[in-house]
Design a protein around this motif. Structure first.
Motif, mmCIF file in Angstrom:
data_model
loop_
_atom_site.group_PDB
_atom_site.id
_atom_site.type_symbol
_atom_site.label_atom_id
_atom_site.label_comp_id
_atom_site.label_asym_id
_atom_site.label_seq_id
_atom_site.Cartn_x
_atom_site.Cartn_y
_atom_site.Cartn_z
ATOM 1 N N PRO A 1 0.811 -1.223 0.000
ATOM 2 C CA PRO A 1 0.000 0.000 0.000
ATOM 3 C C PRO A 1 0.844 1.274 0.000
ATOM 4 O O PRO A 1 0.465 2.277 -0.617
ATOM 5 C CB PRO A 1 -0.821 -0.127 1.290
ATOM 6 C CG PRO A 1 -0.866 -1.581 1.577
ATOM 7 C CD PRO A 1 0.464 -2.105 1.130
ATOM 8 N N LEU A 2 1.995 1.235 0.680
ATOM 9 C CA LEU A 2 2.866 2.412 0.686
ATOM 10 C C LEU A 2 3.442 2.660 -0.706
ATOM 11 O O LEU A 2 3.511 3.808 -1.165
ATOM 12 C CB LEU A 2 3.990 2.223 1.699
ATOM 13 C CG LEU A 2 4.981 3.388 1.825
ATOM 14 C CD1 LEU A 2 4.263 4.664 2.239
ATOM 15 C CD2 LEU A 2 6.084 3.048 2.824
ATOM 16 N N ALA A 3 3.862 1.604 -1.387
ATOM 17 C CA ALA A 3 4.378 1.757 -2.750
ATOM 18 C C ALA A 3 3.301 2.287 -3.684
ATOM 19 O O ALA A 3 3.578 3.121 -4.566
ATOM 20 C CB ALA A 3 4.909 0.420 -3.257
ATOM 21 N N GLU A 4 2.080 1.828 -3.517
ATOM 22 C CA GLU A 4 0.970 2.307 -4.354
ATOM 23 C C GLU A 4 0.671 3.773 -4.059
ATOM 24 O O GLU A 4 0.331 4.542 -4.975
ATOM 25 C CB GLU A 4 -0.249 1.419 -4.140
ATOM 26 C CG GLU A 4 -0.041 0.012 -4.717
ATOM 27 C CD GLU A 4 -1.138 -0.969 -4.314
ATOM 28 O OE1 GLU A 4 -1.962 -0.621 -3.432
ATOM 29 O OE2 GLU A 4 -1.150 -2.092 -4.869
ATOM 30 N N TYR A 5 0.797 4.160 -2.799
ATOM 31 C CA TYR A 5 0.647 5.586 -2.448
ATOM 32 C C TYR A 5 1.749 6.403 -3.114
ATOM 33 O O TYR A 5 1.496 7.485 -3.665
ATOM 34 C CB TYR A 5 0.696 5.752 -0.930
ATOM 35 C CG TYR A 5 0.685 7.200 -0.481
ATOM 36 C CD1 TYR A 5 -0.516 7.873 -0.291
ATOM 37 C CD2 TYR A 5 1.875 7.901 -0.252
ATOM 38 C CE1 TYR A 5 -0.534 9.206 0.109
ATOM 39 C CE2 TYR A 5 1.874 9.222 0.140
ATOM 40 C CZ TYR A 5 0.667 9.868 0.326
ATOM 41 O OH TYR A 5 0.647 11.190 0.707
ATOM 42 N N TRP A 6 2.969 5.890 -3.069
ATOM 43 C CA TRP A 6 4.106 6.565 -3.717
ATOM 44 C C TRP A 6 3.822 6.760 -5.207
ATOM 45 O O TRP A 6 4.104 7.825 -5.770
ATOM 46 C CB TRP A 6 5.350 5.717 -3.492
ATOM 47 C CG TRP A 6 6.664 6.329 -3.890
ATOM 48 C CD1 TRP A 6 6.952 7.646 -4.079
ATOM 49 C CD2 TRP A 6 7.895 5.614 -4.107
ATOM 50 N NE1 TRP A 6 8.276 7.802 -4.413
ATOM 51 C CE2 TRP A 6 8.880 6.584 -4.435
ATOM 52 C CE3 TRP A 6 8.258 4.269 -4.062
ATOM 53 C CZ2 TRP A 6 10.201 6.219 -4.722
ATOM 54 C CZ3 TRP A 6 9.572 3.921 -4.322
ATOM 55 C CH2 TRP A 6 10.530 4.887 -4.658
ATOM 56 N N ARG A 7 3.237 5.759 -5.833
ATOM 57 C CA ARG A 7 2.952 5.820 -7.265
ATOM 58 C C ARG A 7 1.753 6.710 -7.581
ATOM 59 O O ARG A 7 1.806 7.517 -8.528
ATOM 60 C CB ARG A 7 2.679 4.408 -7.781
ATOM 61 C CG ARG A 7 2.341 4.329 -9.274
ATOM 62 C CD ARG A 7 1.819 2.945 -9.619
ATOM 63 N NE ARG A 7 0.568 2.658 -8.930
ATOM 64 C CZ ARG A 7 0.026 1.441 -8.816
ATOM 65 N NH1 ARG A 7 0.653 0.393 -9.332
ATOM 66 N NH2 ARG A 7 -1.113 1.276 -8.173
ATOM 67 N N LEU B 1 12.713 1.382 -1.557
ATOM 68 C CA LEU B 1 11.730 1.820 -0.567
ATOM 69 C C LEU B 1 11.819 0.969 0.693
ATOM 70 O O LEU B 1 11.869 1.493 1.816
ATOM 71 C CB LEU B 1 10.327 1.735 -1.173
ATOM 72 C CG LEU B 1 9.152 2.150 -0.278
ATOM 73 C CD1 LEU B 1 9.193 3.645 0.007
ATOM 74 C CD2 LEU B 1 7.820 1.775 -0.944
ATOM 75 N N ALA B 2 11.842 -0.346 0.524
ATOM 76 C CA ALA B 2 11.899 -1.246 1.676
ATOM 77 C C ALA B 2 13.194 -1.045 2.454
ATOM 78 O O ALA B 2 13.197 -1.063 3.695
ATOM 79 C CB ALA B 2 11.780 -2.696 1.211
ATOM 80 N N GLU C 1 5.141 6.347 9.659
ATOM 81 C CA GLU C 1 4.333 7.558 9.519
ATOM 82 C C GLU C 1 3.845 8.101 10.849
ATOM 83 O O GLU C 1 3.351 9.239 10.927
ATOM 84 C CB GLU C 1 3.143 7.319 8.586
ATOM 85 C CG GLU C 1 2.177 6.242 9.040
ATOM 86 C CD GLU C 1 2.483 4.892 8.435
ATOM 87 O OE1 GLU C 1 1.523 4.138 8.172
ATOM 88 O OE2 GLU C 1 3.686 4.593 8.206
ATOM 89 N N ASP C 2 3.973 7.323 11.922
ATOM 90 C CA ASP C 2 3.662 7.828 13.254
ATOM 91 C C ASP C 2 4.800 8.661 13.828
ATOM 92 O O ASP C 2 4.603 9.393 14.807
ATOM 93 C CB ASP C 2 3.353 6.667 14.208
ATOM 94 C CG ASP C 2 2.150 5.848 13.783
ATOM 95 O OD1 ASP C 2 1.216 6.434 13.204
ATOM 96 O OD2 ASP C 2 2.157 4.616 14.013
#
Length: 416
Positions: free
Chosen positions: A52-58, A265-266, A284-285
């Motif tokens: 999900p983080l990679a998809e947000y990045w994209r 990213l990882a 992100e916290d």
């Protein structure tokens, strides 16, 4: 020192549309591993989090917005010994402001310090006093970001320290303050050797025992240090795999980091999860997710994953040498008899193993996630100030900038 401002040129961050489209396509074409049942972060960053983080990045992260924001700052480049050095230079409008060099570490970039620029250069507008004002210089270390690696040898922290001192000289700063984190703290510790008499005072955060050295003897340490020492030993056994790989086989890991944005990213995000404030469950916290993705994007667009791995490889060779020298000095033996028992930081090692000039006043800020054991990294109490906090982590400029600024102001105020 060469006060040659003609060699300094303005710089602008400009990533092509083609590079952004390529990034998006590579994320889309990722062949994702599945998570094994019953496993989580203990085996590395889970696909259930990273995808999900990679998809947000994209899909939702706006690089152009971040690029425009960064380009509001004054960027410059210069060449030192054929190596391009990129840096941000913001002068304070306060008369009498002192220059301050800010050095990032791994896995980071100059972006780590962006939120400190206002409070440092214009303290009155941010709750400080006019006499706290400094001019800030924030370089990208060789092999990171917009300082692309020219050749082998730029992981040598002494060489990098010399280049940083040269940049400050070209800007007309005969004497200056310095702050560093991670690799940057090692460079800050070496500045007095390459620029004797020019360093007003230094400040670092989170100095750690030598990560490739032996385990710490927890029970033999003062009671107040035992918890941090135990955490260091856990990190040494379970959290330093990234370091062993980059410190031994940087070119092998380079292929994945250079070819797969998800691998890059990882590689970075895992460290933000492990090294930030323990109270933060997820990266992100602890830090703004767009600021984190800006750093990852800079690594990706500039191909810094592979080059910073090589810089880290070379830097660790120097750390090993200094640790051995410090151990030999502490035991009264010659350097030729130094074994693998040294785990002091580079700056401590340098002061113990070299006939260095008198060290300038130094301070350290220790945050909740840090592995700083003072009796190990500062056995001679060389730090004039050692301040411990119950929040923050390895990236305080991103996590708790107000605390870091307050610490620097308080210490630097007494050294002019």
């Amino acid at each position: 020192m060469t006060n040659d401002t003609r060699s300094i040129r303005p710089f602008r961050i400009e990533v092509s549309d083609e590079a952004i489209a390529d990034l998006h396509q590579r994320i889309t074409l990722t062949r994702w591993p599945r998570d094994l049942g019953g496993t989580g972060w203990d085996r590395g960053i889970p696909t259930s989090y990273l995808r999900p983080l990679a998809e947000y990045w994209r899909d939702r992260f706006d690089w152009r917005k971040q690029e425009a924001h960064l380009n509001e700052l004054p960027h410059y480049v210069t060449e030192v010994d054929a190596q391009q050095i990129h840096f941000v230079h913001v002068r304070s409008e306060v008369p009498g402001a002192r220059p301050l060099l800010l050095l990032h570490g791994w896995p980071s970039s100059f972006v780590e310090f962006v939120d400190l620029i206002g409070p440092l250069t214009d303290p009155v507008a941010h709750g400080g006093k006019a006499e706290d004002a400094v001019h800030v210089v924030i370089p990208s270390l060789p092999g990171y970001g917009f300082s692309p690696l020219a050749d082998a040898g730029w992981g040598d922290l002494l060489r990098v320290a010399g280049a940083m001192a040269e940049v400050m000289g070209r800007l007309g700063y005969e004497r200056f303050l310095a702050h560093g984190t991670d690799v940057g703290s090692g460079i800050v510790g070496m500045l007095p050797m390459v620029a004797p008499g020019r360093i007003i005072a230094t400040h670092v955060n989170g100095p750690s025992p030598f990560p490739l050295g032996p385990a710490l003897p927890v029970d033999a340490l003062p009671e107040g240090e035992q918890a941090r020492a135990a955490r260091f030993n856990t990190f040494r056994d379970d959290g330093a795999g990234y370091l062993h790989i980059q410190a031994t086989r940087p070119q092998t890991v380079a292929y994945g980091l250079n070819d797969s944005p998800v691998a890059q990213l990882a590689w970075i995000v895992e460290k933000f999860r492990e090294w930030t404030d323990p109270a933060a469950a997820l990266p992100e916290d602890a830090v703004d997710i767009d600021r984190l993705l800006t750093t990852v994007s800079i690594f990706w667009f500039t191909q810094s994953g592979w080059s910073s791995a090589h810089a880290l490889y070379e830097g660790m060779q120097v750390y090993r040498q200094f640790a051995a020298m410090a151990d030999a000095a502490a035991s009264g033996e010659g350097a030729e008899h130094a074994g693998d028992d040294g785990y002091a930081e580079a700056d401590t090692a340098a002061s113990g193993g070299w006939e260095a000039p008198p060290a300038p006043p130094a301070a350290a800020s220790i945050f909740a996630a840090d592995l700083s054991v003072r009796s190990v990294v500062d056995p001679a109490s060389a730090f004039e100030s050692w301040t411990e906090h119950d929040s923050g982590g390895h990236f305080p400029a991103l996590e708790v900038p107000e605390i870091l600024v307050a610490d620097m102001r308080r210490f630097f105020d007494g050294h002019r």
